[in-house]
Enzyme design. Sequence first.
Site, mmCIF file in Angstrom:
data_model
loop_
_atom_site.group_PDB
_atom_site.id
_atom_site.type_symbol
_atom_site.label_atom_id
_atom_site.label_comp_id
_atom_site.label_asym_id
_atom_site.label_seq_id
_atom_site.Cartn_x
_atom_site.Cartn_y
_atom_site.Cartn_z
ATOM 1 N N ARG A 175 5.046 -10.438 13.848
ATOM 2 C CA ARG A 175 3.991 -9.558 13.368
ATOM 3 C C ARG A 175 2.621 -9.893 13.962
ATOM 4 O O ARG A 175 1.705 -9.094 13.894
ATOM 5 C CB ARG A 175 3.897 -9.651 11.836
ATOM 6 N N ARG A 179 -3.298 -10.797 22.498
ATOM 7 C CA ARG A 179 -4.123 -9.821 23.242
ATOM 8 C C ARG A 179 -4.937 -10.477 24.336
ATOM 9 O O ARG A 179 -5.492 -11.553 24.115
ATOM 10 C CB ARG A 179 -5.150 -9.198 22.291
ATOM 11 N N ARG A 252 9.387 -16.647 -1.996
ATOM 12 C CA ARG A 252 8.373 -17.688 -1.914
ATOM 13 C C ARG A 252 7.249 -17.246 -2.843
ATOM 14 O O ARG A 252 6.878 -16.064 -2.852
ATOM 15 C CB ARG A 252 7.865 -17.797 -0.469
ATOM 16 N N ARG A 283 -5.113 -20.624 2.680
ATOM 17 C CA ARG A 283 -6.333 -19.899 3.026
ATOM 18 C C ARG A 283 -7.305 -19.859 1.863
ATOM 19 O O ARG A 283 -6.924 -20.019 0.708
ATOM 20 C CB ARG A 283 -6.042 -18.480 3.545
ATOM 21 N N GLU A 303 -5.437 -20.220 -1.893
ATOM 22 C CA GLU A 303 -4.059 -19.730 -2.014
ATOM 23 C C GLU A 303 -3.085 -20.863 -1.690
ATOM 24 O O GLU A 303 -3.040 -21.347 -0.575
ATOM 25 C CB GLU A 303 -3.912 -18.570 -1.005
ATOM 26 N N TYR A 351 9.792 -6.945 2.983
ATOM 27 C CA TYR A 351 8.372 -7.173 3.183
ATOM 28 C C TYR A 351 7.735 -5.857 3.592
ATOM 29 O O TYR A 351 7.733 -5.490 4.759
ATOM 30 C CB TYR A 351 8.068 -8.258 4.234
ATOM 31 N N ASP A 353 4.388 -3.507 3.839
ATOM 32 C CA ASP A 353 2.943 -3.379 3.691
ATOM 33 C C ASP A 353 2.677 -2.185 2.786
ATOM 34 O O ASP A 353 3.566 -1.366 2.539
ATOM 35 C CB ASP A 353 2.289 -3.170 5.070
HETATM 36 P P1 FAD Z 1 4.319 -4.045 -6.774
HETATM 37 O O1 FAD Z 1 2.898 -3.871 -6.404
HETATM 38 O O2 FAD Z 1 4.842 -5.417 -6.946
HETATM 39 O O3 FAD Z 1 4.572 -3.210 -8.111
HETATM 40 C C1 FAD Z 1 5.740 -3.368 -8.893
HETATM 41 C C2 FAD Z 1 5.326 -3.284 -10.352
HETATM 42 O O4 FAD Z 1 6.509 -3.245 -11.160
HETATM 43 C C3 FAD Z 1 4.525 -4.493 -10.824
HETATM 44 O O5 FAD Z 1 3.286 -4.072 -11.364
HETATM 45 C C4 FAD Z 1 5.416 -5.136 -11.883
HETATM 46 O O6 FAD Z 1 4.666 -5.697 -12.961
HETATM 47 C C5 FAD Z 1 6.242 -3.944 -12.350
HETATM 48 N N1 FAD Z 1 7.514 -4.355 -12.942
HETATM 49 C C6 FAD Z 1 8.461 -5.159 -12.411
HETATM 50 N N2 FAD Z 1 9.485 -5.322 -13.270
HETATM 51 C C7 FAD Z 1 9.189 -4.594 -14.377
HETATM 52 C C8 FAD Z 1 9.834 -4.379 -15.616
HETATM 53 N N3 FAD Z 1 11.005 -4.972 -15.906
HETATM 54 N N4 FAD Z 1 9.253 -3.577 -16.526
HETATM 55 C C9 FAD Z 1 8.054 -2.996 -16.271
HETATM 56 N N5 FAD Z 1 7.383 -3.175 -15.107
HETATM 57 C C10 FAD Z 1 7.942 -3.975 -14.183
HETATM 58 N N6 FAD Z 1 0.099 -5.115 2.248
HETATM 59 C C11 FAD Z 1 -0.811 -4.550 3.079
HETATM 60 O O7 FAD Z 1 -0.645 -3.389 3.485
HETATM 61 N N7 FAD Z 1 -1.929 -5.242 3.460
HETATM 62 C C12 FAD Z 1 -2.183 -6.511 3.048
HETATM 63 O O8 FAD Z 1 -3.190 -7.108 3.407
HETATM 64 C C13 FAD Z 1 -1.234 -7.124 2.170
HETATM 65 N N8 FAD Z 1 -1.439 -8.377 1.736
HETATM 66 C C14 FAD Z 1 -0.506 -8.966 0.944
HETATM 67 C C15 FAD Z 1 -0.735 -10.277 0.553
HETATM 68 C C16 FAD Z 1 0.195 -10.930 -0.199
HETATM 69 C C17 FAD Z 1 -0.059 -12.347 -0.639
HETATM 70 C C18 FAD Z 1 1.401 -10.265 -0.554
HETATM 71 C C19 FAD Z 1 2.464 -10.983 -1.321
HETATM 72 C C20 FAD Z 1 1.622 -8.944 -0.206
HETATM 73 C C21 FAD Z 1 0.665 -8.270 0.569
HETATM 74 N N9 FAD Z 1 0.841 -6.953 0.952
HETATM 75 C C22 FAD Z 1 -0.083 -6.375 1.786
HETATM 76 C C23 FAD Z 1 1.998 -6.148 0.498
HETATM 77 C C24 FAD Z 1 1.693 -5.333 -0.775
HETATM 78 O O9 FAD Z 1 1.391 -6.208 -1.845
HETATM 79 C C25 FAD Z 1 2.910 -4.470 -1.148
HETATM 80 O O10 FAD Z 1 3.224 -3.605 -0.092
HETATM 81 C C26 FAD Z 1 2.711 -3.585 -2.386
HETATM 82 O O11 FAD Z 1 2.084 -4.274 -3.436
HETATM 83 C C27 FAD Z 1 4.072 -3.113 -2.877
HETATM 84 O O12 FAD Z 1 3.933 -2.182 -3.922
HETATM 85 P P2 FAD Z 1 5.161 -1.962 -4.919
HETATM 86 O O13 FAD Z 1 4.788 -0.839 -5.796
HETATM 87 O O14 FAD Z 1 6.428 -1.883 -4.160
HETATM 88 O O15 FAD Z 1 5.279 -3.329 -5.724
HETATM 89 N N1 UDP Z 2 0.635 -17.693 10.761
HETATM 90 C C1 UDP Z 2 0.303 -18.904 11.348
HETATM 91 N N2 UDP Z 2 -0.996 -19.292 11.385
HETATM 92 C C2 UDP Z 2 -1.998 -18.538 10.865
HETATM 93 C C3 UDP Z 2 -1.667 -17.299 10.269
HETATM 94 C C4 UDP Z 2 -0.340 -16.918 10.226
HETATM 95 O O1 UDP Z 2 1.190 -19.617 11.817
HETATM 96 O O2 UDP Z 2 -3.171 -18.940 10.912
HETATM 97 C C5 UDP Z 2 2.065 -17.294 10.710
HETATM 98 C C6 UDP Z 2 2.767 -17.796 9.449
HETATM 99 O O3 UDP Z 2 4.102 -18.109 9.788
HETATM 100 C C7 UDP Z 2 2.732 -16.595 8.548
HETATM 101 C C8 UDP Z 2 2.903 -15.444 9.545
HETATM 102 O O4 UDP Z 2 2.187 -15.888 10.698
HETATM 103 O O5 UDP Z 2 3.765 -16.619 7.584
HETATM 104 C C9 UDP Z 2 2.335 -14.113 9.060
HETATM 105 O O6 UDP Z 2 1.011 -14.335 8.640
HETATM 106 P P1 UDP Z 2 0.065 -13.200 8.089
HETATM 107 O O7 UDP Z 2 -1.217 -13.850 7.694
HETATM 108 O O8 UDP Z 2 0.000 -12.115 9.091
HETATM 109 O O9 UDP Z 2 0.866 -12.619 6.844
HETATM 110 P P2 UDP Z 2 0.596 -12.642 5.282
HETATM 111 O O10 UDP Z 2 0.859 -14.038 4.823
HETATM 112 O O11 UDP Z 2 -0.818 -12.222 5.073
HETATM 113 O O12 UDP Z 2 1.612 -11.668 4.771
#
Ligand code: FAD
Ligand code: UDP
Length: 371
Positions: A175, A179, A252, A283, A303, A351, A353
């Site tokens: 991912r 560049r 995780r 981070r 985090e 995974y 977005d």
């Molecule tokens: P969720 O947002 O998890 O919604 C599911 C909901 O279901 C939750 O509110 C939960 O409480 C509810 N639920 C579950 N079980 C039950 C139950 N039994 N009864 C009632 N309710 C329930 N995406 C990006 O595009 N850009 C980013 O920068 C980005 N950063 C991220 C950073 C992190 C650390 C992580 C982990 C993810 C990131 N993502 C990012 C991905 C993004 O979080 C997800 O794509 C998005 O939240 C998924 O939406 P969802 O509706 O599938 O799930």
């Molecule tokens: N990564 C890394 N160094 C960094 C940032 C990211 O090695 O400084 C690697 C790491 O394996 C991570 C993956 O790139 O799990 C994706 O990172 P990114 O920050 O894009 O994803 P996010 O954790 O925000 O979903």
Amino acid sequence: MIYNYLVIGAGLFGATFAHLAKQAGKNVLVIDKRSHIAGNCYTENIEGINVHKYGAHIFHTSNRDVWKFVNSFVEFNRYTNSPIAQSKGRYYNLPFNMNTFNQMWGTATPEAAKAKIEEQRKEILELLHGREPANLEEQALSLVGRDIFETLIKEYTEKQWGRKCSELPASIIKRLPVRYTFDNNYFNDLYQGIPCSGYTELVAKMLDGIDIRLNTDYFEHRSELENTAEKIIYTGPIDEFFDYRLGALDYRSLRFENEILDTDNFQGNAVVNYIDANIPYTRIIEHKHFEFGKQSQTVITREFPQAWNIGKERYYTLNDNRNLALYAKYRALADEQTKVIFGGRLAEYKYYDMDDVIERAIYIAKQELGI
Ligand code: FAD
Ligand code: UDP
């Protein structure tokens, strides 16, 4: 039956489906076990700053329809993600670009940087001898070579995932862009930004006029809720829906430590990655920089990656062979359910977005609602 649809989960998948179903004239009830809407992109206003409570969320997409869809609810700002990485006390730009190469080797032209990377990649190309990289370490070495792997990838990745790079799937690192321009934009997408008023407001607008019950866990009220709607959209964990009868899918997890500081600018950037293994967090997020905040205080979040077990928040899916095979078995069970549609990051064990989740929910809604 009171409702056409019961949507379990008020995250982006649930909210997108619910919005489109209501627009198509259906009655919808949305429930969430949490005390708030918006799922993992939930933001909470603290000291006038939208704090991303489940990790930093930057909206980026190349899908024009998805971009138009989200912009029809709220305004997005012009935020461009350009994280900084700290390694052994030095700072590097991400993603890997001409700035990073200059900081690493002093190279100033694309030609010089390419020559350096080619020299760095020799070792792994000889080892691979034409075969595809089999794990994250081999993938990273063939992408950028040893210096960058050791300085910016190895220790970060191992604390993030709690496993050796040689035991992780290559897909994790694919991912990250490489560049040969001086461009620190982390994403290659056409559109990028953050909702000016926070993600919670975006989801609230999507759910406008729809019945919502918070603090309601589906499994605690299953028999009552099952009969309130003709059909169910389930966005929770797929294994939990089937009572973990084949075993639990692995994740995780993360732990966040928030701090309000009496300074207007703590680190000068929204995201600073900490590579070194002796620093337990990956981070620090300074939320105000996502929205160019001018407040006198600041809110930061450290985090910390951690092992997952049932009861902890699910963050990252572990897409190794065991989990993918187990998911396939649950998926087969899900496909037998005629009343329930499974969607989103937890129900599809993927995974995703945010834009992927919205795109997928629009696709499912179109099929289901005939719109
Ligand atoms: P969720 O947002 O998890 O919604 C599911 C909901 O279901 C939750 O509110 C939960 O409480 C509810 N639920 C579950 N079980 C039950 C139950 N039994 N009864 C009632 N309710 C329930 N995406 C990006 O595009 N850009 C980013 O920068 C980005 N950063 C991220 C950073 C992190 C650390 C992580 C982990 C993810 C990131 N993502 C990012 C991905 C993004 O979080 C997800 O794509 C998005 O939240 C998924 O939406 P969802 O509706 O599938 O799930
Ligand atoms: N990564 C890394 N160094 C960094 C940032 C990211 O090695 O400084 C690697 C790491 O394996 C991570 C993956 O790139 O799990 C994706 O990172 P990114 O920050 O894009 O994803 P996010 O954790 O925000 O979903």
